[in-house]
Design an enzyme around this catalytic site. Structure first.
Site, mmCIF file in Angstrom:
data_model
loop_
_atom_site.group_PDB
_atom_site.id
_atom_site.type_symbol
_atom_site.label_atom_id
_atom_site.label_comp_id
_atom_site.label_asym_id
_atom_site.label_seq_id
_atom_site.Cartn_x
_atom_site.Cartn_y
_atom_site.Cartn_z
ATOM 1 N N ALA A 33 0.964 -1.228 0.109
ATOM 2 C CA ALA A 33 -0.039 -0.078 0.024
ATOM 3 C C ALA A 33 0.863 1.349 -0.120
ATOM 4 C CB ALA A 33 -0.998 -0.045 1.185
ATOM 5 N N GLU A 56 9.860 1.479 8.156
ATOM 6 C CA GLU A 56 9.610 0.037 8.318
ATOM 7 C C GLU A 56 10.427 -0.672 9.335
ATOM 8 O OE1 GLU A 56 8.289 -3.215 8.385
ATOM 9 O OE2 GLU A 56 7.341 -2.071 6.781
ATOM 10 N N GLU A 82 -4.268 -14.494 -5.125
ATOM 11 C CA GLU A 82 -4.957 -14.888 -6.443
ATOM 12 C C GLU A 82 -5.483 -13.509 -7.031
ATOM 13 O OE1 GLU A 82 -7.184 -18.876 -4.358
ATOM 14 O OE2 GLU A 82 -7.931 -16.700 -3.700
ATOM 15 N N TYR A 201 -18.222 -9.536 -1.103
ATOM 16 C CA TYR A 201 -17.257 -10.091 -2.033
ATOM 17 C C TYR A 201 -18.162 -10.787 -3.118
ATOM 18 C CZ TYR A 201 -12.777 -11.354 -0.208
ATOM 19 O OH TYR A 201 -11.396 -11.087 0.451
ATOM 20 N N VAL A 250 7.892 2.920 14.137
ATOM 21 C CA VAL A 250 7.088 3.996 14.385
ATOM 22 C C VAL A 250 5.994 3.856 15.907
ATOM 23 C CG1 VAL A 250 5.128 5.589 13.737
ATOM 24 C CG2 VAL A 250 6.962 4.922 12.358
ATOM 25 N N SER A 292 -2.376 -5.142 10.891
ATOM 26 C CA SER A 292 -1.471 -6.109 10.156
ATOM 27 C C SER A 292 -1.863 -7.239 10.097
ATOM 28 C CB SER A 292 -0.072 -5.588 10.688
ATOM 29 O OG SER A 292 0.868 -7.084 9.951
ATOM 30 N N THR A 507 -7.307 -8.738 -0.619
ATOM 31 C CA THR A 507 -6.587 -8.789 -2.048
ATOM 32 C C THR A 507 -5.319 -7.379 -2.161
ATOM 33 O OG1 THR A 507 -8.152 -6.922 -3.057
ATOM 34 C CG2 THR A 507 -9.050 -9.149 -3.116
ATOM 35 N N SER A 511 -5.272 -3.049 -1.108
ATOM 36 C CA SER A 511 -3.919 -2.256 -0.609
ATOM 37 C C SER A 511 -3.429 -1.043 -1.447
ATOM 38 C CB SER A 511 -2.782 -3.252 -0.270
ATOM 39 O OG SER A 511 -3.049 -4.076 0.870
#
Length: 585
Positions: A33, A56, A82, A201, A250, A292, A507, A511
């Site tokens: 993302a 990160e 997928e 979905y 962070v 996460s 998916t 993101s």
């Protein structure tokens, strides 16, 4: 920001936004993302890459899009992705990212050619009784009442589904159908997960319903997702001057909040054990990936079970600190506070000789060493106590992989139930024991299972406490908007941010979409964000899905009105379409 659905502006080069040269961007988290959002800022917002910094905690980028060879353990893939044609934002991004495999091609060009030349489809989606064909025959086995339940959920308002579980809106009968087996194992839904997410979905992927039994609509990368998707994007961003600061956790973001204005004013972090941070002004943008899926993942090995880490979770704790500052910043505990209902376990099995691949070939009906599609998606052992599924993608799955090895991904939804061969829960099992259970359901003779698991394979199990956290029942406001109302210089990214469209979570497209929407709003980019495919409004897709959900059975019109109805629609396009899609003859 606005949405577009035509090609009128799909290839437009936007004007340079006013004041972009004064801005800097700070990204918290180096998942796809953040990386995608940075790329959109550079490509479409014409921001100088040197003005962008990505923070990160881990030592490498990619977040949940991983794939690595761990010393002394083996290859590890926590999960796979997928993909399909209508990942509009993903393909918009990768049309501009150069391939690191083939000079002169984009990642999209490379992906397109691969899947054009080697289209994906499964030759055996499900097994029973230790590797035998489950005999589903592409059917969904939905009774009239189960079809009615599915239709009612599809037509229900979004609000009426909020806060409800799947098993509150579907009957026990529905939850024993072949459709539900396909659905839950493909998307990793549990019965206690969100009815709203299942509804979303259904709308998002209604055009793929016919492909559920054989995965014909799916497309996959050549290698694992890190080498095929993350690495090309990472290298391109580095070439643009973007700074990555790894090993930087962070811990908080400060906000100044008034009745009509919300501004991020500071970022706090710890790098190499030293506290640090930066003060922010209106032109300093901060984009935070909240929550996460793979937080606190733990890798076991061939002789060690993966641990369930319920300790401090930095990504979730950061969101909690942020959310405490304003109600519009979401409610993280809705998703991240019920590990028993959000966990499951996967395992990466690497075969070491050709004995196990022979059993793979028997089920996949393809040579796993061919370099082409093998299983075409997951194979589910329908009678497995763990509800075990496994897949073999194109090999080699890693560039470093020896040519005589096959990498297999295995996962189970029921990690707390004893196995059928190994009388232990998956959570308690070593990699060797997980391999034993998998070989059992592959139909390997019982006398050979232990030796093959010990000598012909190595396995790395991974326990993920939050892997389906985003599927927990939720209500409006539990996820913050990508750019909250009155936000001046900040956005939220990833699976727990609320994009302004009909798109669905879990998916890579979602993101990337949050990253695109954030970049376009914060910089004021004058180009439409691609709208989610409108298949839910396409009568052709709806009719095709209806026919497939009925297993090709024609509509039953009550006798007294049948003649009248058929007379009314005769010689009309309605009759032609109903006939074309097999609903009447």
């Amino acid at each position: 920001m606005y949405y577009s659905s035509s090609n009128y502006e799909a290839f437009v080069h936007p004007r340079k936004p006013d004041g972009v040269e004064r801005k800097t961007a700070w990204f918290i988290g180096a998942g796809v993302a953040s990386m995608a959002s940075a790329a959109f800022m550079i490509r479409d917002g014409q921001m100088d890459g040197s003005k962008i910094t990505i923070l990160e905690r881990l030592p490498l980028p990619g977040g949940a899009l991983d794939g690595i060879r761990e010393p002394k353990k083996g290859f590890v893939i926590r999960g796979g992705r997928e993909m399909e044609e209508h990942f509009e934002c993903l393909w918009d991004l990768y049309r501009s990212i150069p391939s690191i495999e083939t000079e002169g091609l984009s990642v999209l060009d490379e992906f397109y050619r691969l899947n054009k030349d080697d289209p994906n489809y499964s030759l055996q989606r499900a097994t029973i009784e230790r590797g035998q064909d489950a005999g589903t025959g592409g059917r969904f086995d939905l009774s009239e009442s189960s079809q009615k339940e599915l239709t009612e959920v599809f037509l229900a308002t979004r609000e009426s589904m909020e806060g409800k579980r799947i098993n509150e809106v579907f009957s026990e009968e529905f939850l024993t159908t072949t459709f539900w087996m396909y659905w839950r194992t493909m998307f990793a839904f549990e019965e206690w997960h969100s009815a709203l997410e299942m509804k979303l979905y259904l709308h998002r992927f209604i055009h793929l319903i016919g492909g559920l039994p054989d995965f014909t609509a799916l497309k996959f990368t050549k290698y694992n997702q890190y080498e095929s998707l993350v690495l090309p994007l990472y290298r391109w961003l580095l070439d643009q001057g973007v700074t990555f600061r790894f090993g930087t956790e962070v811990t908080d973001v400060d906000f100044a909040i008034t009745a009509d204005r919300k501004t991020a004013t500071a970022i706090h972090w710890i790098a190499e054990g030293v506290s640090g941070g930066i003060d922010l002004g209106d032109d300093d943008l901060v984009l935070t990936t909240i929550g996460s899926l793979t937080e606190n993942s733990d890798n076991g090995d061939q002789h060690t079970p993966a641990k369930l880490d319920q300790g401090p979770a930095p990504a979730w704790d950061l969101w909690r600190r942020i959310a405490a500052q304003d109600p519009s910043f979401g409610h993280p505990d809705v998703f991240g506070s019920n590990i028993p209902q959000t966990k499951w376990e996967s395992a990466t099995v690497t075969t070491l000789d050709r004995r196990i691949p022979a059993y793979i070939e028997k089920i996949a009906k393809r040579d796993p060493f061919s370099g082409r599609v093998v299983t075409g998606g997951i194979v589910t052992a329908t009678d497995s106590s763990w509800l075990l599924s496994w897949t073999v993608n194109r090999q080699p799955h890693f560039k470093q992989q020896p040519p005589d090895q096959i990498v297999v991904w295995v996962y189970s939804l029921f990690v707390d139930k004893p196995g059928d061969y190994v009388k232990k829960t998956m959570q308690e099992c070593t990699g060797e024991e997980i391999t034993q259970e998998w070989l059992y359901h592959m139909g390997v003779p019982v006398a050979e299972i232990d030796e093959l698991a010990a000598q012909a394979a190595t396995c790395v199990p991974v326990m993920m406490p939050y892997i389906t956290a985003f599927f927990m029942p939720r209500q409006a406001g539990d996820r913050p908007a990508v750019v909250p109302a009155d936000a001046v210089n900040f956005a939220f990214l990833g699976q727990f941010a609320e994009a302004g469209t009909r798109d669905t979570i879990f998916t890579v497209e979602y993101s990337v979409r949050t990253g695109m929407e954030a970049a376009y709003q914060l910089l004021g980019i004058d180009r439409g964000v691609p709208e989610v495919v409108n298949s839910t409004y396409d009568v052709r897709k709806l009719l095709a899905a209806t026919s497939r959900l009925r297993d090709g059975k024609e509509l039953e019109i009550p006798g007294p009105v049948q003649q009248q109805v058929m007379k009314r629609i005769a010689d009309t396009q309605i009759s032609e379409m109903l006939t074309e899609y097999g609903l009447i003859s």
